[in-house]
Design a protein around this motif. Structure first.
Motif, PDB file in Angstrom:
ATOM      1  N   ARG A 178       0.859  -1.186   0.000  1.00 56.10           N
ATOM      2  CA  ARG A 178       0.000   0.000   0.000  1.00 56.10           C
ATOM      3  C   ARG A 178       0.898   1.240   0.000  1.00 56.10           C
ATOM      4  NH1 ARG A 178      -3.801  -2.718   4.555  1.00 56.10           N
ATOM      5  NH2 ARG A 178      -1.948  -2.401   5.827  1.00 56.10           N
ATOM      6  N   ARG A 179       0.468   2.259  -0.709  1.00 53.85           N
ATOM      7  CA  ARG A 179       1.230   3.511  -0.706  1.00 53.85           C
ATOM      8  C   ARG A 179       0.273   4.666  -0.438  1.00 53.85           C
ATOM      9  NH1 ARG A 179       6.295   2.475  -2.796  1.00 53.85           N
ATOM     10  NH2 ARG A 179       6.399   0.563  -4.040  1.00 53.85           N
ATOM     11  N   ASP A 180       0.835   5.743   0.101  1.00 50.60           N
ATOM     12  CA  ASP A 180       0.003   6.931   0.313  1.00 50.60           C
ATOM     13  C   ASP A 180       0.531   8.096  -0.519  1.00 50.60           C
ATOM     14  OD1 ASP A 180       2.260   7.452   1.806  1.00 50.60           O
ATOM     15  OD2 ASP A 180       1.170   8.358   3.483  1.00 50.60           O
ATOM     16  N   VAL A 181      -0.237   9.156  -0.555  1.00 52.75           N
ATOM     17  CA  VAL A 181       0.128  10.368  -1.290  1.00 52.75           C
ATOM     18  C   VAL A 181       0.298  11.455  -0.243  1.00 52.75           C
ATOM     19  CG1 VAL A 181      -0.613  12.061  -3.003  1.00 52.75           C
ATOM     20  CG2 VAL A 181      -1.159   9.652  -3.344  1.00 52.75           C
ATOM     21  N   GLU A 182       1.567  11.755   0.016  1.00 55.07           N
ATOM     22  CA  GLU A 182       1.913  12.569   1.176  1.00 55.07           C
ATOM     23  C   GLU A 182       1.202  13.921   1.224  1.00 55.07           C
ATOM     24  OE1 GLU A 182       5.943  14.014   3.391  1.00 55.07           O
ATOM     25  OE2 GLU A 182       6.160  13.004   1.470  1.00 55.07           O
TER      26      GLU A 182
END
Lengths: 217, 419
Positions: free
Chosen positions: B68-72
């Motif tokens: 999973r990745r986030d968008v800072e």
């Protein structure tokens, strides 16, 4: 008697015992006690149902806001960094950058009270007493020009408070307003003569992992 | 490996910043025997880990990039934020538990099942409290596969192509088999009074997340679930108990579910007034837009998963509808000039993701790839332009417009908008 047979018999007995109990309540769960319901039932509706007894002034609210809220929401409710503004934004809903604050967007004052009481301050939720929540709500209403600076909000006068955008909502009408999206036979062949690229994600370059995205304030 | 292939791989590597591909490093020549075959490999000689050295198995060490990745820049803090499912790395219809996107409003609550309680009260004959152990003793346990999509999925794309990767544009969706109880069983147990028309559902985390749900929906197909894909819910997904509201926006699927109140009106909570309402161009907003309309996305090729080589390729993607079952998915490689039906494979269930494929031969020409879902109600997934025409660009939520990926001659793939 064999083990499996005794189990089968016991099971049959159980079934027989529960068969006529269709109308009867299974012995699962227990009665919720009034004190337990009171501890968790803190929700407030637009008609004021659920408000606790209490009151709070704009003046007290300002003090509490500066102590408890301003670090994220800004001293004037303008929002610090990416944290949401809680004041301003009136007349912005049709603009390119709509600002959805209680004064500009939220339909009901009860939502302010309810939300502050259950979820704020962020990281120290449910630490404010009813009078504190009345005061902070009063201050937010003052910041958005709904009440004057001498106003004291209480459970008694709560229902008289109306927010400017109360009539700005309508129930989901997609099935009529967007009925053209149903029942179309989509084109499969030679649907367009020309296709132009109108925009690229790379033009913005905000995807994580490529480069660091910009801070959006 | 041909030079064209190498360029593609380099392009992909540079784009992702990922570790060097094993194949590219091997540098095998077409006319020489492959050392991967002719040399005795380490793993074919020595012993590997024994049983129970990995008591809870994890993915291969070569799959570390599948996360999973986030968008800072998207949110002010990670405790009230979102991370995205890596759709481009997955196949089939089931999302692995550890990869299901997260959306928290006050971080991940860690609640021991012994201390968790579910209260049902309000307009009921019998206000009651249940423990997790009691819920597991209820008759009528059921298993269902449902998609869960955040209403804000693709919300960053209203004003134009913004994020390069279906993980970021469409990764706020997952699809899981849940185990639990029909909510109706609990409500009937407590005896909803005839004037009871609405539910307020509440989570036990530090946001005490609340939503109003009409009683009809609760009685029709809502569930309380304690398991996903055969094991206990993950803490990120509301362990030990969450609500399922099939086909409806994810925010209503209350995690850490602790309380259900029955009332005669909606409560107009923060998440159904200031959030999760759809602002239209005229400055007015739609509220109670619960249903997730039909939507689809090509997960491969996509910006994070460009085509590996010229020649035979497999286009793959996902489609879903909150109004029922997906009936058909069409795909185009030429920006919508010509379409063909995709091949749907695997289970086709209502309110679940379906997987589709379209095999194609790529000669290196530029591609403009799109997919278009049609559901059993006859709803045809609209273009982004058609959506903007009726809603403007300020809606944030419910962007189910057709997505376009541009595949360049060098294989780099990008999120674009086309005429």
């Amino acid at each position: 008697m064999s083990r499996s047979r005794s189990f089968a018999l016991a099971f049959a007995t159980l079934l027989a015992a529960s068969a006529p109990a269709a109308a009867q309540l299974l012995p699962l769960g227990r009665a919720a006690m009034p004190a337990e319901i009171a501890a968790w039932d803190i929700d407030v509706r637009p008609d004021g149902q659920g408000l606790p007894a209490g009151k709070g002034s704009v003046k007290d609210g300002e003090r509490l806001f500066l102590e408890q809220c301003a670090a994220c929401h800004g001293e004037f409710g303008e929002g610090a960094g990416r944290w949401p503004p809680v004041a301003g934004g009136r007349g912005s809903l049709k603009s390119e950058n709509p600002e959805k604050t209680p004064g500009s967007y939220w339909p009901f004052a009860s939502t302010i009270f309810d939300y502050v009481r259950r979820a704020m301050p962020f990281g120290n939720a449910q630490s404010l007493g009813p009078d504190d929540v009345y005061a902070i709500t009063a201050f937010l209403l003052f910041m958005t020009d709904v009440v004057g600076e001498d106003f004291v909000l209480s459970n008694a006068n709560f229902a008289s408070v109306k927010l400017p955008n109360a009539d700005g909502f309508r129930d989901d009408d997609r099935e009529t307003a967007e009925k053209q999206f149903w029942g179309r036979e989509p084109c499969m062949k030679d649907c367009k003569t020309e296709v132009k690229v109108l925009g690229h994600a790379r033009a913005l370059d905000v995807t994580p992992g490529e480069k660091k995205g910009p801070k959006v304030d | 490996m041909g030079s064209e292939d190498r360029k593609l791989r380099l392009g992909r590597r540079g784009f992702l910043g990922a570790a060097a591909s094993v194949l590219a490093a091997a540098g095998a020549r077409a006319d020489a025997p492959d050392p991967a075959i002719t040399e005795v490999q380490e793993w074919a000689r020595v012993l590997g880990d024994g049983v129970a050295t990995r008591p809870y198995g994890k993915p291969s060490q070569f799959e570390k990039h599948v996360v999973r990745r986030d968008v800072e820049w998207l949110t002010a803090s990670r405790e009230s934020s979102v991370s995205f499912t890596p759709l481009h790395e997955l196949d089939g219809i089931i999302t692995p538990n550890g990869l299901c996107f997260e959306r928290h409003h006050a971080g991940i609550a860690e609640i021991g099942p012994q201390k968790h309680r579910l209260m049902v009260h309000g307009l009921v004959e019998r206000p009651m409290v249940f423990t997790m152990a009691e819920l597991r003793r209820f008759p009528g346990r059921t298993n269902r596969i449902y998609f869960l999509e955040c209403a804000a999925n693709s919300g960053m794309e209203w004003r134009g192509a913004q994020l390069n990767g279906c993980q970021f544009t469409h990764g706020m969706v997952h699809n899981v088999m849940y185990t639990g109880l029909p909510l109706k069983a609990l409500l009937d147990h407590c005896g909803v009074r005839t004037n009871g028309k609405w539910l307020l559902v509440e989570g036990g985390d530090a946001s005490l997340m609340t939503r109003s749900i009409p009683l009809d929906k609760a009685m029709k197909d809502c569930m309380v679930a304690w398991a996903m894909n055969g094991e206990a819910l993950r803490p990120e997904q509301g362990y030990p108990l969450r609500l399922l509201v099939p086909g409806w926006e994810g925010n209503m699927w209350i995690k850490w579910l602790r309380r259900i109140e029955i009332g005669d009106q909606p409560w107009h909570q923060r998440e159904e007034t200031s959030k999760y309402t759809d602002l239209l161009a005229d400055g007015r907003a739609r509220r109670f837009t619960w249903i997730m309309d039909a939507k689809s996305v090509v997960t491969s090729p996509s910006p994070q998963a460009p085509p590996a080589a010229k020649g035979p390729n497999v286009l793959s993607g996902l489609a879903w509808s909150g109004r029922g079952t997906i009936k058909r998915v069409d795909v185009t490689l030429d920006g919508g000039r010509n379409w063909r039906p995709a091949r749907i494979d695997g289970p086709v269930l209502p309110l679940s993701l379906v997987r589709f494929y379209a095999e194609f031969d790529w000669s290196g020409q530029e591609l403009l790839i799109q997919s278009r879902a049609i559901d059993e109600t006859g709803y045809v997934q609209p273009t982004k332009g058609e959506l903007r025409q009726v809603r403007g660009v300020n809606s944030i939520y419910h962007n189910n417009g057709i997505q376009t990926w541009l595949v360049r001659a060098d294989g780099q793939t990008e999120n674009v908008e086309i005429s």
